[in-house]
Design an enzyme around this catalytic site. Structure first.
Site, PDB file in Angstrom:
ATOM      1  N   GLU A 107       1.957  -2.927   4.234  1.00 15.02           N
ATOM      2  CA  GLU A 107       3.220  -2.529   3.603  1.00 15.02           C
ATOM      3  C   GLU A 107       4.358  -3.193   4.363  1.00 15.02           C
ATOM      4  O   GLU A 107       4.368  -3.201   5.589  1.00 15.02           O
ATOM      5  CB  GLU A 107       3.358  -0.991   3.630  1.00 15.02           C
ATOM      6  CG  GLU A 107       4.720  -0.452   3.252  1.00 15.02           C
ATOM      7  CD  GLU A 107       5.210  -0.853   1.864  1.00 15.02           C
ATOM      8  OE1 GLU A 107       4.455  -0.744   0.882  1.00 15.02           O
ATOM      9  OE2 GLU A 107       6.380  -1.289   1.773  1.00 15.02           O
TER      10      GLU A 107
ATOM     11  N   CYS B 190       3.842  -0.622 -12.470  1.00 18.58           N
ATOM     12  CA  CYS B 190       4.149   0.578 -13.261  1.00 18.58           C
ATOM     13  C   CYS B 190       5.368   0.328 -14.146  1.00 18.58           C
ATOM     14  O   CYS B 190       6.220   1.192 -14.303  1.00 18.58           O
ATOM     15  CB  CYS B 190       4.320   1.799 -12.357  1.00 18.58           C
ATOM     16  SG  CYS B 190       5.493   1.547 -11.042  1.00 18.58           S
TER      17      CYS B 190
ATOM     18  N   LYS C 131      -3.149   4.779  -3.789  1.00 21.24           N
ATOM     19  CA  LYS C 131      -4.329   4.013  -4.210  1.00 21.24           C
ATOM     20  C   LYS C 131      -5.297   3.811  -3.041  1.00 21.24           C
ATOM     21  O   LYS C 131      -6.500   3.747  -3.247  1.00 21.24           O
ATOM     22  CB  LYS C 131      -3.912   2.698  -4.866  1.00 21.24           C
ATOM     23  CG  LYS C 131      -3.175   2.988  -6.169  1.00 21.24           C
ATOM     24  CD  LYS C 131      -2.902   1.808  -7.017  1.00 21.24           C
ATOM     25  CE  LYS C 131      -2.038   2.209  -8.197  1.00 21.24           C
ATOM     26  NZ  LYS C 131      -0.685   2.719  -7.813  1.00 21.24           N
TER      27      LYS C 131
ATOM     28  N   ALA D 165       0.767  -1.253   0.000  1.00 23.59           N
ATOM     29  CA  ALA D 165       0.000   0.000   0.000  1.00 23.59           C
ATOM     30  C   ALA D 165       0.798   1.304   0.000  1.00 23.59           C
ATOM     31  O   ALA D 165       0.248   2.350  -0.347  1.00 23.59           O
ATOM     32  CB  ALA D 165      -0.950   0.001   1.189  1.00 23.59           C
ATOM     33  N   ALA D 166       2.069   1.311   0.419  1.00 22.39           N
ATOM     34  CA  ALA D 166       2.780   2.591   0.561  1.00 22.39           C
ATOM     35  C   ALA D 166       3.225   3.135  -0.800  1.00 22.39           C
ATOM     36  O   ALA D 166       3.569   2.346  -1.678  1.00 22.39           O
ATOM     37  CB  ALA D 166       4.002   2.403   1.444  1.00 22.39           C
ATOM     38  N   PRO D 167       3.199   4.448  -0.992  1.00 18.84           N
ATOM     39  CA  PRO D 167       2.929   5.492   0.003  1.00 18.84           C
ATOM     40  C   PRO D 167       1.459   5.795   0.243  1.00 18.84           C
ATOM     41  O   PRO D 167       1.144   6.700   1.007  1.00 18.84           O
ATOM     42  CB  PRO D 167       3.631   6.716  -0.600  1.00 18.84           C
ATOM     43  CG  PRO D 167       3.599   6.489  -2.073  1.00 18.84           C
ATOM     44  CD  PRO D 167       3.697   5.001  -2.267  1.00 18.84           C
TER      45      PRO D 167
ATOM     46  N   ASP E 152      -0.869  -4.011  -5.924  1.00 15.90           N
ATOM     47  CA  ASP E 152      -0.112  -3.022  -6.701  1.00 15.90           C
ATOM     48  C   ASP E 152       1.359  -3.366  -6.430  1.00 15.90           C
ATOM     49  O   ASP E 152       1.973  -2.831  -5.513  1.00 15.90           O
ATOM     50  CB  ASP E 152      -0.481  -1.614  -6.198  1.00 15.90           C
ATOM     51  CG  ASP E 152       0.098  -0.524  -7.076  1.00 15.90           C
ATOM     52  OD1 ASP E 152       0.223  -0.737  -8.298  1.00 15.90           O
ATOM     53  OD2 ASP E 152       0.442   0.542  -6.540  1.00 15.90           O
TER      54      ASP E 152
END
Ligand SMILES: C[S@@+](CC[C@H](N)C(=O)[O-])C[C@H]1O[C@@H](n2cnc3c(N)ncnc32)[C@H](O)[C@@H]1O
Length: 337
Positions: A162, A265, A145, A140-142, A211
């Site tokens: 995280e 990404c 989302k 989850a970091a930063p 992610d």
């Protein structure tokens, strides 16, 4: 230390392109993307043409800012009402590379907006979060989302995990800066290896977002230390193993009938399509969900490269649409095992 971490990511933009990384990408992506790579490379290597979207924070009612953005020529991402586009999420894009200043974190004051790569909203939208649902943000970091998820709906429970302790502090600060106190009560933050989450919370979540840690093409291109960059490139081939393990854990944590979104990404096929194909080939209860319609409805703002998958989209940076790279895939766990 946290401020140093943030400053470091901003300073990267002012740094030189790392030739080792560029040569490596050139070799791989010219094969994988064909002619499109020339344009992608042009955009990725010119930070002056990168664009920044403005995601408004619905909890701080930034009406004046919204008016101001209209005056500055920003337009809304997805103005049409789409089945998966919640009206409460307001994201504005500028066609020019104008960048709003970042807001400072002030204890007790909610921030009005979050600056982001607009393509990073696609995984959030693909998750199609509804009020009351239990959702897991595995890496989850930063916190971009997680904040975007809270703009879409009021989940019954949002679990943000995280693994990196420094980045976990950054995540906590983001949540504190954007989410009002009463809602913070529905959010749990944990610091676990995401690969352990499935065993710790089996069949718990309606929706899971992975992610994943990935090659992060934009940031790697501007690595300041060529030796570190060369080392990263060597270790790059191990990333799909980690990504698959995270997905296996996410699948365990997902309830039957639940939805899972995987995103990265990077443009790398090995970390995108190949990871998803491996999952689909090894689970009989995991189904691809067709998200081609999503690409059709946002083709005004994003350029997509073919992925050969109905369940996978790849946003590639383009002139005037400098968003991405962002790969998104959507999967469903069937009711039967
Ligand atoms: C692409 S970033 C996540 C970005 C975040 N979702 C956002 O939108 O702000 C991937 C994150 O995964 C974390 N990570 C790496 N290995 C992990 C693991 N084994 N379990 C959980 N998180 C991990 C990294 O530290 C990094 O913060």
């Amino acid at each position: 230390m946290l401020t140093r971490l943030k400053a470091k990511s901003e300073r990267k933009l002012a740094k030189q392109i790392c030739k080792v990384v560029l040569d490596h990408f050139e070799n791989q992506y010219s094969k994988e993307l064909g002619d499109a790579w020339n344009t992608v490379r042009g955009v990725l290597t010119s930070p002056s043409c990168w664009q920044y979207a403005v995601l408004l924070n619905r909890f701080s009612f930034p009406f004046e800012l919204e008016k101001d953005l209209h005056l500055k020529g920003y337009h809304s991402l997805f103005p049409e009402s789409l089945p998966y586009y919640p009206k409460s999420m307001k994201c504005y894009l500028s066609r020019t590379p104008h960048r709003m200043p970042s807001e400072r974190h002030q204890l007790g004051n909610l921030k009005k907006y979050y600056l982001l790569n607009a393509a990073s909203l696609l995984p959030v939208l693909a998750l199609d979060l509804r009020d009351g649902e239990k959702v897991l943000d595995l890496c989850a970091a930063p916190g971009g989302k997680s904040v975007a998820l809270m703009q879409c709906a009021y989940p019954g429970y949002l679990h943000c995990n995280e693994y990196d302790s420094l980045r976990l502090r950054w995540l906590r600060e983001t949540l504190e800066s954007f989410i009002p106190q009463p809602l913070v009560n529905v959010i749990k933050v944990s610091e676990l290896d995401g690969r352990e989450m499935g065993d710790a919370w089996p069949e718990t979540f309606d929706k899971v977002l992975v992610d994943a840690p990935c090659s992060n093409d934009r940031s790697w291109l501007f690595s300041s230390d060529p030796q570190k960059a060369a080392c990263r490139i060597n270790q790059r081939r191990n990333l799909p193993v980690l990504q698959i393990e995270l997905l296996r854990s996410a699948i365990k944590a997902l309830r039957p009938g639940g939805l899972l979104v995987y995103s990265t990404c990077t443009l790398s096929k090995a970390e995108n399509q190949d990871v998803i194909s491996e999952i689909l080939n090894s689970y009989s209860n995991i189904m691809p969900v067709d998200i081609k319609e999503m690409a059709r409805t946002c083709s005004r703002d994003f350029t997509f490269a073919p992925t050969g998958q109905e369940c996978g989209l790849l946003v590639i940076p383009d002139k005037g649409k400098a968003w991405g790279p962002m790969y998104v895939a959507k999967l469903k766990k069937s009711w039967t095992t």
